[in-house]
Design a protein around this motif. Structure first.
Motif, mmCIF file in Angstrom:
data_model
loop_
_atom_site.group_PDB
_atom_site.id
_atom_site.type_symbol
_atom_site.label_atom_id
_atom_site.label_comp_id
_atom_site.label_asym_id
_atom_site.label_seq_id
_atom_site.Cartn_x
_atom_site.Cartn_y
_atom_site.Cartn_z
ATOM 1 N N MET A 157 0.161 3.893 10.033
ATOM 2 C CA MET A 157 1.548 3.472 10.254
ATOM 3 C C MET A 157 2.575 4.466 9.707
ATOM 4 N N THR A 158 2.122 5.515 9.018
ATOM 5 C CA THR A 158 3.120 6.453 8.477
ATOM 6 C C THR A 158 3.791 7.223 9.615
ATOM 7 N N ILE A 159 5.020 7.607 9.370
ATOM 8 C CA ILE A 159 5.789 8.368 10.366
ATOM 9 C C ILE A 159 5.903 9.790 9.844
ATOM 10 N N ASN A 160 5.341 10.734 10.587
ATOM 11 C CA ASN A 160 5.117 12.075 10.041
ATOM 12 C C ASN A 160 6.017 13.149 10.657
ATOM 13 N N GLU A 161 7.092 12.711 11.278
ATOM 14 C CA GLU A 161 8.015 13.656 11.904
ATOM 15 C C GLU A 161 8.509 14.686 10.879
ATOM 16 N N THR A 162 8.431 15.958 11.239
ATOM 17 C CA THR A 162 8.926 17.007 10.336
ATOM 18 C C THR A 162 9.103 18.295 11.122
ATOM 19 N N SER A 163 9.673 19.305 10.499
ATOM 20 C CA SER A 163 9.776 20.623 11.147
ATOM 21 C C SER A 163 10.079 21.657 10.069
ATOM 22 N N PHE A 164 9.904 22.928 10.405
ATOM 23 C CA PHE A 164 10.222 23.987 9.457
ATOM 24 C C PHE A 164 11.735 24.014 9.208
ATOM 25 N N ARG A 194 0.812 -1.237 0.000
ATOM 26 C CA ARG A 194 0.000 0.000 0.000
ATOM 27 C C ARG A 194 0.833 1.269 0.000
ATOM 28 N N SER A 195 1.829 1.334 0.914
ATOM 29 C CA SER A 195 2.580 2.598 1.048
ATOM 30 C C SER A 195 4.063 2.425 0.789
ATOM 31 N N GLY A 196 4.512 1.175 0.650
ATOM 32 C CA GLY A 196 5.940 0.928 0.451
ATOM 33 C C GLY A 196 6.680 0.730 1.756
ATOM 34 N N PHE A 201 -1.227 11.933 -2.545
ATOM 35 C CA PHE A 201 -0.587 11.170 -3.619
ATOM 36 C C PHE A 201 0.332 10.121 -3.025
ATOM 37 N N ASN A 202 0.219 8.903 -3.565
ATOM 38 C CA ASN A 202 1.085 7.798 -3.146
ATOM 39 C C ASN A 202 2.270 7.722 -4.103
ATOM 40 N N LEU A 203 3.469 7.799 -3.569
ATOM 41 C CA LEU A 203 4.670 7.801 -4.411
ATOM 42 C C LEU A 203 4.838 6.515 -5.211
ATOM 43 N N SER A 263 7.037 19.174 -3.344
ATOM 44 C CA SER A 263 7.369 18.636 -2.020
ATOM 45 C C SER A 263 6.614 17.306 -1.924
ATOM 46 N N ALA A 264 7.356 16.196 -2.104
ATOM 47 C CA ALA A 264 6.711 14.930 -2.484
ATOM 48 C C ALA A 264 6.232 14.074 -1.306
ATOM 49 N N ALA A 265 6.633 14.394 -0.104
ATOM 50 C CA ALA A 265 6.110 13.676 1.079
ATOM 51 C C ALA A 265 6.107 14.727 2.182
ATOM 52 N N CYS A 266 5.136 15.640 2.077
ATOM 53 C CA CYS A 266 5.229 16.916 2.809
ATOM 54 C C CYS A 266 4.755 16.824 4.252
ATOM 55 N N ALA A 267 4.210 15.654 4.667
ATOM 56 C CA ALA A 267 3.655 15.497 6.023
ATOM 57 C C ALA A 267 2.699 16.657 6.316
ATOM 58 N N PHE A 278 1.034 10.759 1.278
ATOM 59 C CA PHE A 278 0.193 9.559 1.306
ATOM 60 C C PHE A 278 -0.971 9.716 2.286
ATOM 61 N N SER A 279 -0.718 10.444 3.356
ATOM 62 C CA SER A 279 -1.689 10.512 4.445
ATOM 63 C C SER A 279 -2.725 11.619 4.207
ATOM 64 N N THR A 280 -3.997 11.226 4.189
ATOM 65 C CA THR A 280 -5.077 12.200 4.003
ATOM 66 C C THR A 280 -5.107 13.202 5.156
ATOM 67 N N MET A 284 13.741 6.314 3.212
ATOM 68 C CA MET A 284 14.306 5.431 4.250
ATOM 69 C C MET A 284 13.296 4.374 4.725
ATOM 70 N N TYR A 285 12.004 4.582 4.461
ATOM 71 C CA TYR A 285 10.997 3.596 4.893
ATOM 72 C C TYR A 285 10.723 2.534 3.830
ATOM 73 N N PHE A 286 11.293 2.701 2.632
ATOM 74 C CA PHE A 286 11.027 1.783 1.526
ATOM 75 C C PHE A 286 12.113 0.711 1.436
ATOM 76 N N ARG A 307 12.271 14.037 0.795
ATOM 77 C CA ARG A 307 13.153 13.941 1.955
ATOM 78 C C ARG A 307 12.517 13.124 3.083
ATOM 79 N N ASN A 308 13.345 12.239 3.635
ATOM 80 C CA ASN A 308 12.961 11.472 4.821
ATOM 81 C C ASN A 308 11.730 10.603 4.590
ATOM 82 N N VAL A 309 11.655 10.034 3.408
ATOM 83 C CA VAL A 309 10.610 9.042 3.125
ATOM 84 C C VAL A 309 11.216 7.802 2.462
HETATM 85 C C1 LIG Z 1 9.097 11.597 8.076
HETATM 86 S S1 LIG Z 1 7.890 12.426 7.085
HETATM 87 C C2 LIG Z 1 8.919 13.507 6.124
HETATM 88 C C3 LIG Z 1 8.312 14.881 5.956
HETATM 89 C C4 LIG Z 1 9.199 15.899 5.241
HETATM 90 N N1 LIG Z 1 9.496 15.494 3.883
HETATM 91 C C5 LIG Z 1 10.472 16.110 5.992
HETATM 92 O O1 LIG Z 1 11.548 15.731 5.517
HETATM 93 O O2 LIG Z 1 10.410 16.655 7.105
HETATM 94 C C6 LIG Z 1 7.506 11.110 5.908
HETATM 95 C C7 LIG Z 1 6.198 11.345 5.157
HETATM 96 O O3 LIG Z 1 6.158 10.439 4.061
HETATM 97 C C8 LIG Z 1 4.826 10.067 3.850
HETATM 98 N N2 LIG Z 1 4.786 8.819 3.060
HETATM 99 C C9 LIG Z 1 5.069 7.573 3.473
HETATM 100 N N3 LIG Z 1 4.881 6.701 2.471
HETATM 101 C C10 LIG Z 1 4.481 7.419 1.400
HETATM 102 C C11 LIG Z 1 4.119 7.097 0.068
HETATM 103 N N4 LIG Z 1 4.132 5.843 -0.372
HETATM 104 N N5 LIG Z 1 3.737 8.097 -0.755
HETATM 105 C C12 LIG Z 1 3.712 9.383 -0.319
HETATM 106 N N6 LIG Z 1 4.043 9.755 0.931
HETATM 107 C C13 LIG Z 1 4.427 8.784 1.775
HETATM 108 C C14 LIG Z 1 4.258 9.933 5.253
HETATM 109 O O4 LIG Z 1 2.843 10.023 5.254
HETATM 110 C C15 LIG Z 1 4.955 11.068 5.992
HETATM 111 O O5 LIG Z 1 4.138 12.210 6.066
#
Ligand SMILES: C[S@@+](CC[C@H](N)C(=O)[O-])C[C@H]1O[C@@H](n2cnc3c(N)ncnc32)[C@H](O)[C@@H]1O
Length: 274
Positions: free
Chosen positions: A67-74, A16-18, A192-194, A106-110, A139-141, A214-216, A210-212
């Motif tokens: 299960m997504t990890i949404n850690e981020t900051s400005f 589903r999300s990788g 959008f799902n990557l 910004s492709a995984a913008c949390a 990915f997360s609504t 690593m979960y794949f 950035r920072n996504v």
């Molecule tokens: C750790 S945050 C990174 C946020 C930001 N890019 C940063 O570097 O601070 C990871 C984000 O990736 C998203 N994510 C995880 N799998 C994804 C997928 N298959 N497609 C799009 N986004 C995904 C999560 O929902 C989460 O919000």
């Protein structure tokens, strides 16, 4: 949870999300499943997993999202933002001067801090008059809704924003900080799902992924980087997280000299590799 259920859910997440679910994450899985269990009114985790195994699609999506990890900051990874300001953007501004147009993804913008940081930087660099198309996806609504709302609590704005930036780009409202209209004009948000097709995207000048990665697993990582390289303009730039890399590097990319996690698309790089 039985080892069989764990393996089933790990396969579901990867599809589903990788996300790759390591055995050590069993506690995290249980905690987050419990939240979904309450939301959907199951009496226990066993009943929830039984239902998802029967093909309950919305439930499978809810689990993947939970299960997504949404850690981020400005301005996360300030060295990359400095490099952006000093090298990457000046180069693109010069190249795009005639059209006065930039497209950035910004492709995984949390919750949006990354996208709004980019918008702040563009405004501060005097690009307010340009046609800026800043596309922010996740990915997360729930996260994408937060990103689009552009409302942050004190704790969140304290992570990465100084007082001058807060005053320039936000207004205070009901104890929260709300993104100002001059930034909103640049940005649009969508789920959008990557792992899905990138066909809806036009060519972009910069991709933040950035920072996504690593979960794949390796196959999904390579596939995503390859497709991102393909969406870039011939002189476009890809950024990955500070602790990530774009290996194996597609033929279209080469590392930005002296910077970690920044890659330049060049026709020369493609030629050399070919
Ligand atoms: C750790 S945050 C990174 C946020 C930001 N890019 C940063 O570097 O601070 C990871 C984000 O990736 C998203 N994510 C995880 N799998 C994804 C997928 N298959 N497609 C799009 N986004 C995904 C999560 O929902 C989460 O919000």
């Amino acid at each position: 949870m039985s080892p069989d259920d764990f393996d089933y859910l790990a396969r579901l997440l990867r599809r589903r999300s990788g996300m790759v679910l390591a055995r050590g994450k069993a506690d995290m899985l249980r905690r987050r499943l419990t939240i979904v269990m309450h939301r959907y009114g199951f009496r226990d985790l066993r009943a929830l997993v039984a239902d998802v195994r029967l093909g309950h699609e919305a439930l499978a999506d809810a689990i993947a999202e939970a299960m997504t990890i949404n850690e981020t900051s400005f301005f996360r990874d300030p060295a990359q933002f400095a490099r952006l300001e000093q090298d990457v953007l000046p180069r693109l501004i010069k190249a795009r001067g005639a059209a006065s147009r930039l497209r950035i993804w910004s492709a995984a913008c949390a919750a949006g801090q990354e996208a709004w940081s980019i918008a702040m930087l563009l405004d501060e660099m005097g690009l307010g008059g340009w046609r800026i198309d800043l596309i922010a996806t996740d990915f997360s609504t729930a996260e994408i809704a937060r990103a689009a709302a552009g409302r942050y609590g004190m704790f969140e704005v304290q992570r990465g924003l100084n007082a001058a930036r807060r005053a320039r780009h936000f207004r205070a409202e009901d104890g929260e900080w709300v993104v100002a209209d001059h930034l909103r004009r640049m940005a649009r948000f969508r789920r959008f799902n990557l792992l899905d097709s990138y066909g809806w995207l036009d060519e972009v000048d910069i991709v933040f992924c950035r920072n996504v990665l690593m979960y794949f697993d390796a196959a999904n990582r390579a596939g995503v980087v390859e497709r991102m390289a393909d969406t870039l303009a011939p002189d476009g730039v890809l950024l990955v997280g500070e602790s990530e890399n774009a290996e194996p590097m597609p033929a279209q990319l080469r590392p930005w000299p002296g910077a970690h996690g920044i890659y330049l698309r060049t026709p020369q790089a493609a030629l050399k590799a070919g």
